[in-house]
Scaffold this active site. Structure first.
Site, short mmCIF file in Angstrom:
data_model
loop_
_atom_site.label_atom_id
_atom_site.label_comp_id
_atom_site.label_asym_id
_atom_site.label_seq_id
_atom_site.Cartn_x
_atom_site.Cartn_y
_atom_site.Cartn_z
N ARG A 257 0.84 -1.20 0.00
CA ARG A 257 0.00 0.00 0.00
C ARG A 257 0.88 1.25 0.00
NH1 ARG A 257 -2.29 0.21 4.62
NH2 ARG A 257 -2.17 -1.91 5.40
N GLY B 295 -2.95 -5.12 -4.90
CA GLY B 295 -4.34 -5.22 -4.47
C GLY B 295 -4.78 -4.19 -3.44
N CYS C 199 0.48 -8.82 11.35
CA CYS C 199 0.67 -9.01 12.80
C CYS C 199 -0.11 -10.20 13.34
CB CYS C 199 0.28 -7.74 13.55
SG CYS C 199 1.40 -6.37 13.26
N SER D 288 -3.80 -15.43 10.79
CA SER D 288 -3.50 -16.72 11.44
C SER D 288 -4.38 -16.94 12.67
CB SER D 288 -2.01 -16.83 11.77
OG SER D 288 -1.67 -15.90 12.76
N ASN E 148 5.54 -9.35 1.38
CA ASN E 148 4.10 -9.05 1.34
C ASN E 148 3.40 -9.87 0.25
OD1 ASN E 148 1.81 -7.67 2.26
ND2 ASN E 148 2.03 -6.03 0.74
N ALA E 149 4.04 -10.99 -0.18
CA ALA E 149 3.39 -11.87 -1.17
C ALA E 149 2.09 -12.39 -0.57
CB ALA E 149 4.32 -13.03 -1.50
N ARG F 110 2.37 -5.53 17.04
CA ARG F 110 3.72 -6.08 17.04
C ARG F 110 4.50 -5.34 18.12
NH1 ARG F 110 6.65 -9.15 13.03
NH2 ARG F 110 4.68 -9.47 11.96
C1 SPV Z 1 -3.54 -5.10 4.72
O1 SPV Z 1 -2.42 -4.71 4.34
O2 SPV Z 1 -4.04 -4.73 5.78
C2 SPV Z 1 -4.31 -6.03 3.90
C3 SPV Z 1 -3.99 -6.14 2.51
O3 SPV Z 1 -5.25 -6.62 4.35
S1 SPV Z 1 -4.37 -4.69 1.72
O4 SPV Z 1 -5.44 -4.99 0.79
O5 SPV Z 1 -3.14 -4.28 1.08
O6 SPV Z 1 -4.82 -3.69 2.65
#
Ligand code: SPV
Ligand code: MN
Length: 629
Positions: free
Chosen positions: A83, A219, A270, A274, A383-384, A416
């Protein structure tokens, strides 16, 4: 519009016209004229239309088929892997004062700039017009969305991640209250990656509920109904009295087969995904939740129906549910992983031998390859990600599509944090939890956003990146939300990243299963807790029993002491950092200072009596309590 009809392929014009919504038609017309695509496809959500988009992503070279049936890979450009905070801006009127944490640009100037960039940007390309809903269809949570994109990969990802909304648009007719997204990847290079990333822009128009995203493919910058919509949703929620959150939703099973639902906010990378992937627990969502009040209770839905999850670190032992899905046939897009010659996928932390070569986000890859800055390129980007629909996972909960939502009994905040907070703790009450756990959430920065990794930053409710309103107003919203609730969810914090003095993690990845079970029991008043100056923590006996039951592990007293020792100097330093930050944020409600000062006083008093580092066994027995004390 009729003069544009020729450009619509396969009945698309008819499909668009069938929706009786003049606001939609004029929006589409405006951006078709401006962006000037050669061809236009309208996605009505049928299996035939979904197939068309899947095939277009292959045809246009944005995705490549992999060995396993249904699996494909997509690569984003080398410098377009996360992002882009810096170029993501809220369009606001001149002179707005939202504080320095909110990145904004004068609306008139921003609109002018973005419309200039969009001019003819889709020439030679195909435009995909897609309809989705945020939240289940036909519910009070539902928000319809339209996406215009010239990337088949983006449209394909959205088909996996969101509920189809064409029917909802047909049903609603001339309703102007839908979210609108315009995306173009811009000029592409030979790898089909956005070429002009210096002109990467994500601009958010709150008033008209439109988001523009250009010259990017990653994305998080492009998938409209995801993080772009979250900004619009928070803005709407702030006016309508509900919450739009960066939260998972999970159902934890308790004694007698009951299921208790929790929502949890964690910054990216973080452990949010999971936490909801625990075998035997019930998965509703991993990223975005809408919360509303009904009859004094809190109900939540997942805005999405799929996962765009981080793949790094996923292995068969710690994440058996995802690991299995990632190795089974089904519609999955892998992004920015390493692909071997025979179409297999590798990422860091996978329990498989690392291949010597393959293709990744840098092109042809071999062990030891360096980038233009002389940095070693790892096989897969940290970040894959993987994109899949939740129903591919065996812990999927069909209540995902319940229009009522699920009742939320607990809210969890996690960051974190290597040296301050204990692994799990319950707040004293709603206000204390909102302020000391949610609004005070700190985290070390990660690879999910561009920029430096590992810096400690305040990230209120893990939602800071997505806030289109001032932090003060946002926290106030939360406090108001809790006011007339009869059945207040309990608020907890967790910390999966606590370390000892030598930098060794004090907990294991699977320990979170125990913390969740403890929280479930707390919701039902079935375990005691120890009252400390910062909240309620578990007793050793309860954890010992739970570790045995859940993980078949003998939990040692010395581990409990290390994990749950109250670190007073670190807690005091944290409060001072937070007070300082809020002191500089315009419009911070006084109660934030008040609650943090009180916590500071309690810590100082305890320090006088018990020292700087207080073992949980040093708290007097009178601090043990069943419900709240
Ligand atoms: C995040 O980075 O918090 C995600 C993926 O869930 S994104 O769509 O890049 O925001
Ligand atoms: Mn997220």
């Amino acid at each position: 519009m009729i003069d544009l009809k020729e450009r619509f392929v396969r009945n698309s014009f008819k499909k668009l016209m069938k929706i009786n919504n003049p606001y939609l038609h004029s929006f589409v017309e405006k951006y078709v004229r401006l962006c000037n695509p050669d061809r236009i496809f309208v996605n009505s959500g049928t299996s035939e239309d979904l197939k068309y988009i899947r095939e277009a992503a292959i045809k246009y070279g944005e995705e490549i088929k992999l060995k396993v049936e249904g699996h494909t890979v997509h690569f984003d450009g080398y410098y377009d892997q996360a992002r882009d905070r810096e170029n993501t801006k809220i369009l606001l009127q001149k002179g707005a004062n939202y504080g320095k944490h909110i990145n904004w640009i004068d609306k008139e100037k921003g609109l002018k700039e973005i419309h200039e960039i969009l001019k003819d940007i889709m020439k030679g390309k195909e435009l995909f017009i897609c309809f989705y809903t945020l939240g289940p269809v036909n519910s009070e949570f539902t928000i319809p969305c339209v996406q215009l994109t010239d990337s088949a990969y983006v449209a394909h990802s959205e088909n996996i991640l969101f509920r189809q909304g064409y029917e909802e648009f047909l049903r609603r007719g001339p309703d102007p209250s839908f979210f609108k997204f315009v995306h173009s990847a811009g000029k592409l290079d030979e790898r089909k990656n956005s070429k002009n990333i210096d002109k990467r822009r994500i601009y958010i128009d709150l008033e008209n509920e439109v988001v523009y995203s250009v010259n990017t493919q990653y994305g998080g910058n492009t998938i409209g109904p995801k993080k772009l919509a979250l900004r619009l949703a928070i803005n709407r929620a702030s006016k309508e009295g509900w919450l739009a959150e960066h939260m998972f939703i999970v159902g934890i099973s308790g004694p007698g087969g009951r299921v208790t639902y929790f929502a949890g906010a964690f910054p990216s990378l973080c452990g949010k995904t999971s936490t909801v992937m625990i075998p035997g627990e019930k998965l509703i969502g991993d990223d975005i939740a809408f919360l509303r009040k009904r009859n004094g209770k809190v109900y939540a839905v997942n805005a999405e129906k799929g996962i765009f999850g981080i793949i790094s670190g996923i292995n068969s032992k710690d994440d058996p549910v995802i690991f299995k899905a990632l190795h089974s046939p089904g519609e999955i897009i892998f992004s920015n992983v390493l692909v071997t010659e025979n179409g297999e996928v590798y990422w860091d932390g996978k329990d498989a031998p690392m291949p010597e070569r393959g293709i990744n986000h840098s092109g042809e890859w071999y062990k030891g390859k360096k980038d233009a800055e002389g940095k070693i390129i790892p096989p897969a980007h940290p970040n894959a990600r993987f994109t899949l629909s939740l129903d591919l996972l065996e812990n999927f909960d069909p209540r995902l599509n319940d229009p009522i939502g699920v009742e939320i009994r607990g809210i969890i905040y996690g960051g974190r944090d290597s040296d301050t907070c204990v692994p799990v703790e319950q707040s004293f009450n709603w206000v204390h939890g909102v302020i000391t756990k949610g609004a005070s959430l700190e985290s070390e920065t990660t690879a999910a956003t561009l920029g430096k990794v590992g810096e400690r930053k305040l990230n209120p409710m893990a939602n800071l990146d997505f806030l289109p309103i001032s932090i003060g107003r946002y926290v106030e919203m939360y406090l108001e939300f809790g006011k007339d609730l009869e059945n207040l969810p309990l608020i907890f914090s967790v910390n999966y990243f606590l370390k000892d003095k030598d930098g060794k993690f004090l907990t294991e990845k699977t320990d979170k299963r125990v913390w969740l079970k403890w929280m479930e029991l707390r919701v039902h008043n079935e375990v005691d807790a120890i009252k400390t100056p910062t909240g309620y923590i578990p007793t050793y006996e309860d954890l010992k029993r739970l570790f045995k039951e859940v993980l078949n592990k003998d939990y040692r007293e010395e581990d409990y002491i290390k994990q749950f020792t109250l670190r007073i100097p670190e807690n005091l330093a944290k409060i001072d950092r937070i007070l300082k930050i809020y002191g500089n944020i315009p419009g911070t409600p006084d109660i934030i200072f008040h609650v943090l000062e009180k916590q500071k006083e309690r810590l100082l008093k305890t320090k006088e009596r018990l020292g700087e580092y207080v073992s949980p066994f040093d708290f007097p027995l009178t601090t043990r309590c069943h419900v709240s004390c």
